[in-house]
Design a protein around this motif. Structure first.
Motif, mmCIF file in Angstrom:
data_model
loop_
_atom_site.group_PDB
_atom_site.id
_atom_site.type_symbol
_atom_site.label_atom_id
_atom_site.label_comp_id
_atom_site.label_asym_id
_atom_site.label_seq_id
_atom_site.Cartn_x
_atom_site.Cartn_y
_atom_site.Cartn_z
ATOM 1 N N VAL A 135 0.837 -1.205 0.000
ATOM 2 C CA VAL A 135 0.000 0.000 0.000
ATOM 3 C C VAL A 135 0.871 1.253 0.000
ATOM 4 O O VAL A 135 0.627 2.202 -0.763
ATOM 5 N N ALA A 136 1.899 1.265 0.840
ATOM 6 C CA ALA A 136 2.790 2.424 0.898
ATOM 7 C C ALA A 136 3.465 2.669 -0.446
ATOM 8 O O ALA A 136 3.613 3.820 -0.889
ATOM 9 N N ARG A 137 3.840 1.593 -1.107
ATOM 10 C CA ARG A 137 4.513 1.755 -2.398
ATOM 11 C C ARG A 137 3.545 2.212 -3.486
ATOM 12 O O ARG A 137 3.900 3.060 -4.315
ATOM 13 N N LEU A 138 2.340 1.675 -3.484
ATOM 14 C CA LEU A 138 1.347 2.093 -4.473
ATOM 15 C C LEU A 138 1.044 3.580 -4.328
ATOM 16 O O LEU A 138 0.873 4.288 -5.326
ATOM 17 N N ARG A 139 0.982 4.044 -3.102
ATOM 18 C CA ARG A 139 0.751 5.467 -2.863
ATOM 19 C C ARG A 139 1.939 6.297 -3.333
ATOM 20 O O ARG A 139 1.774 7.305 -4.043
ATOM 21 N N ALA A 140 3.136 5.903 -2.937
ATOM 22 C CA ALA A 140 4.324 6.690 -3.260
ATOM 23 C C ALA A 140 4.581 6.747 -4.761
ATOM 24 O O ALA A 140 4.956 7.791 -5.302
ATOM 25 N N ASP A 141 4.372 5.620 -5.449
ATOM 26 C CA ASP A 141 4.644 5.545 -6.885
ATOM 27 C C ASP A 141 3.432 5.897 -7.738
ATOM 28 O O ASP A 141 3.524 5.873 -8.972
ATOM 29 N N PHE A 249 -11.415 1.143 -5.325
ATOM 30 C CA PHE A 249 -10.392 0.406 -4.578
ATOM 31 C C PHE A 249 -9.111 1.217 -4.509
ATOM 32 O O PHE A 249 -8.469 1.320 -3.449
ATOM 33 N N GLU A 250 -8.718 1.836 -5.626
ATOM 34 C CA GLU A 250 -7.503 2.637 -5.656
ATOM 35 C C GLU A 250 -7.628 3.859 -4.751
ATOM 36 O O GLU A 250 -6.651 4.279 -4.113
ATOM 37 N N ALA A 251 -8.840 4.432 -4.672
ATOM 38 C CA ALA A 251 -9.053 5.558 -3.762
ATOM 39 C C ALA A 251 -8.972 5.098 -2.309
ATOM 40 O O ALA A 251 -8.421 5.787 -1.452
ATOM 41 N N LEU A 252 -9.506 3.918 -2.039
ATOM 42 C CA LEU A 252 -9.462 3.354 -0.693
ATOM 43 C C LEU A 252 -8.014 3.162 -0.239
ATOM 44 O O LEU A 252 -7.666 3.429 0.914
ATOM 45 N N LEU A 253 -7.174 2.715 -1.153
ATOM 46 C CA LEU A 253 -5.759 2.520 -0.836
ATOM 47 C C LEU A 253 -5.085 3.826 -0.436
ATOM 48 O O LEU A 253 -4.057 3.809 0.257
ATOM 49 N N VAL A 291 -5.978 -5.976 0.823
ATOM 50 C CA VAL A 291 -4.857 -5.920 -0.125
ATOM 51 C C VAL A 291 -4.138 -7.268 -0.189
ATOM 52 O O VAL A 291 -3.747 -7.719 -1.269
ATOM 53 N N ALA A 292 -3.974 -7.934 0.942
ATOM 54 C CA ALA A 292 -3.320 -9.248 0.951
ATOM 55 C C ALA A 292 -4.089 -10.231 0.084
ATOM 56 O O ALA A 292 -3.494 -11.064 -0.620
ATOM 57 N N GLY A 293 -5.416 -10.145 0.120
ATOM 58 C CA GLY A 293 -6.209 -11.037 -0.708
ATOM 59 C C GLY A 293 -6.253 -10.617 -2.158
ATOM 60 O O GLY A 293 -6.008 -11.420 -3.067
ATOM 61 N N ALA A 294 -6.562 -9.337 -2.405
ATOM 62 C CA ALA A 294 -6.850 -8.879 -3.764
ATOM 63 C C ALA A 294 -5.624 -8.603 -4.613
ATOM 64 O O ALA A 294 -5.684 -8.725 -5.839
ATOM 65 N N LEU A 295 -4.501 -8.237 -4.006
ATOM 66 C CA LEU A 295 -3.315 -7.889 -4.796
ATOM 67 C C LEU A 295 -2.156 -8.860 -4.627
ATOM 68 O O LEU A 295 -1.296 -8.939 -5.516
ATOM 69 N N VAL A 296 -2.112 -9.584 -3.519
ATOM 70 C CA VAL A 296 -0.985 -10.491 -3.287
ATOM 71 C C VAL A 296 -1.351 -11.929 -3.634
ATOM 72 O O VAL A 296 -0.631 -12.611 -4.365
#
Length: 348
Positions: A135-141, A249-253, A291-296
């Motif tokens: 999540v931190a990386r998706l936000r930063a990048d 979902f992206e806004a939630l992140l 996020v663990a379920g949906a992205l990992v």
């Protein structure tokens, strides 16, 4: 339990331009064969001892009946949630996919493998830590599904900003997960709920690129932003409204207050303001759980540079090295439109 790529005996309903990439994702080399007809798909899957993976919007007529007669399962296959650097509708190859042995993740009529995973899985401390770092990386990048280039929005000050994300009404995610609403219905509802707010509407990028028909300039909107980047819009929004858009979902992140009018996979877990959640989703999740379920756990990822399957973090390394993807050129739009028309004729 998520569907493994090794369980597939045949692909069908796959657009010709993306077949090579999808087969590579499945096998790192030469993947399962592609079939055009329902009968051929059932025969190939049975001979190969696996299920049929079908793109839901392009399934051959009679596929479910042919598969049942042959005693083989039909799984859905769709783009992953971190897809590419560029639009799929503009013929940009996918870098991820999701398989589901029950139904597409966007189909609110019943549970999917993703929903079951989110309903039952007790994620480990290591998985949750990995999700939080992601999540931190998706936000930063500023990573999104398509990673398109975008301008900074020029929004006036002094009024609450309510961002509404557009979609395409004939998309299956809207037809099967929108609860009977259209995008125009949602916009009208949001306007009525927030009469004094600055209602900002962002149309779907496929619509902006001229690749699909959809709502582009609703009269209820105070401002329509076509070129603004999602991450910059999320940073200014006091609230975000979606029907089933992955943008919710992206806004939630990114810590936004998200209102969901349909039944996408990320609704109903206590993280969003849900207007029509599936009643069967009773578990309360943390953002790290989701996020663990949906992205990992759920998706399968592919590294275009190495030409092999990879982790989500390795795909993010590749995306970070790419320039932001522009909207497709007129030539690419014409080519994509021609291929879409050809595909429709072949299916009919």
């Amino acid at each position: 339990m998520t569907a493994p790529v090794e369980g597939i005996g045949c692909l069908t309903g796959i657009a010709p331009w993306k077949r090579q990439r999808l087969r590579a994702i499945f096998a790192n080399s030469f993947g399962p064969p592609c079939a055009r007809s329902a009968r051929q798909a059932a025969a190939l899957a049975k001979a190969n001892g696996g299920a049929i993976a079908a793109w839901e919007s392009r399934k051959p007529d009679g596929l479910d009946a042919a598969a049942a007669a042959a005693g083989v399962a039909v799984w859905s296959i769709e783009d992953g949630f971190i897809r590419s650097a560029g639009l799929g509708a503009a013929l940009v190859q996918p870098c991820s996919l999701v398989l589901d042995s029950q139904r597409p993740h966007y189909d609110g009529s019943g549970p999917s493998d993703l929903e079951d995973l989110l309903s039952t899985r007790a994620f480990s401390a290591e998985e949750l830590a990995r999700a939080e770092a992601l999540v931190a990386r998706l936000r930063a990048d500023q990573v999104t599904k398509y990673n398109l280039a975008g301008t900074a929005p020029d929004l006036p000050e002094g009024r609450p900003v309510v961002l509404v994300l557009g979609q395409v009404d004939d998309d299956l995610s809207v037809l099967r997960g929108g609860g009977g609403l259209t995008v125009a219905d949602m916009v009208a509802r949001v306007r009525a709920e927030h009469p004094g707010a600055l209602l900002v509407f962002k149309p779907h990028p496929d619509v902006v690129a001229g690749l699909r028909d959809g709502l582009r300039r609703p009269h209820e909107a105070d401002l329509v932003v076509e070129d603004a980047g999602l991450a910059a819009l999320f940073a200014r929004a006091d609230a975000v409204h979606v029907l089933t858009s992955l943008g919710g979902f992206e806004a939630l992140l990114r810590g936004c207050a998200v209102t969901v009018h349909g039944q996408p996979f990320f609704a109903g877990w206590g993280l969003t303001d849900d207007r029509n959640p599936p009643a069967r989703r009773t578990r309360r999740l943390s953002l790290a759980d989701l996020v663990a379920g949906a992205l990992v756990t759920y998706p399968h990822y592919y590294h275009p540079g190495r030409r092999q399957r990879c982790t989500v973090e390795e795909l993010l390394d590749w995306i970070a090295a790419q320039p932001p993807a522009p909207l497709p050129s007129p030539l690419r739009r014409r080519a994509a439109a021609a291929l879409r028309r050809l595909g429709q004729r072949l299916r009919n």
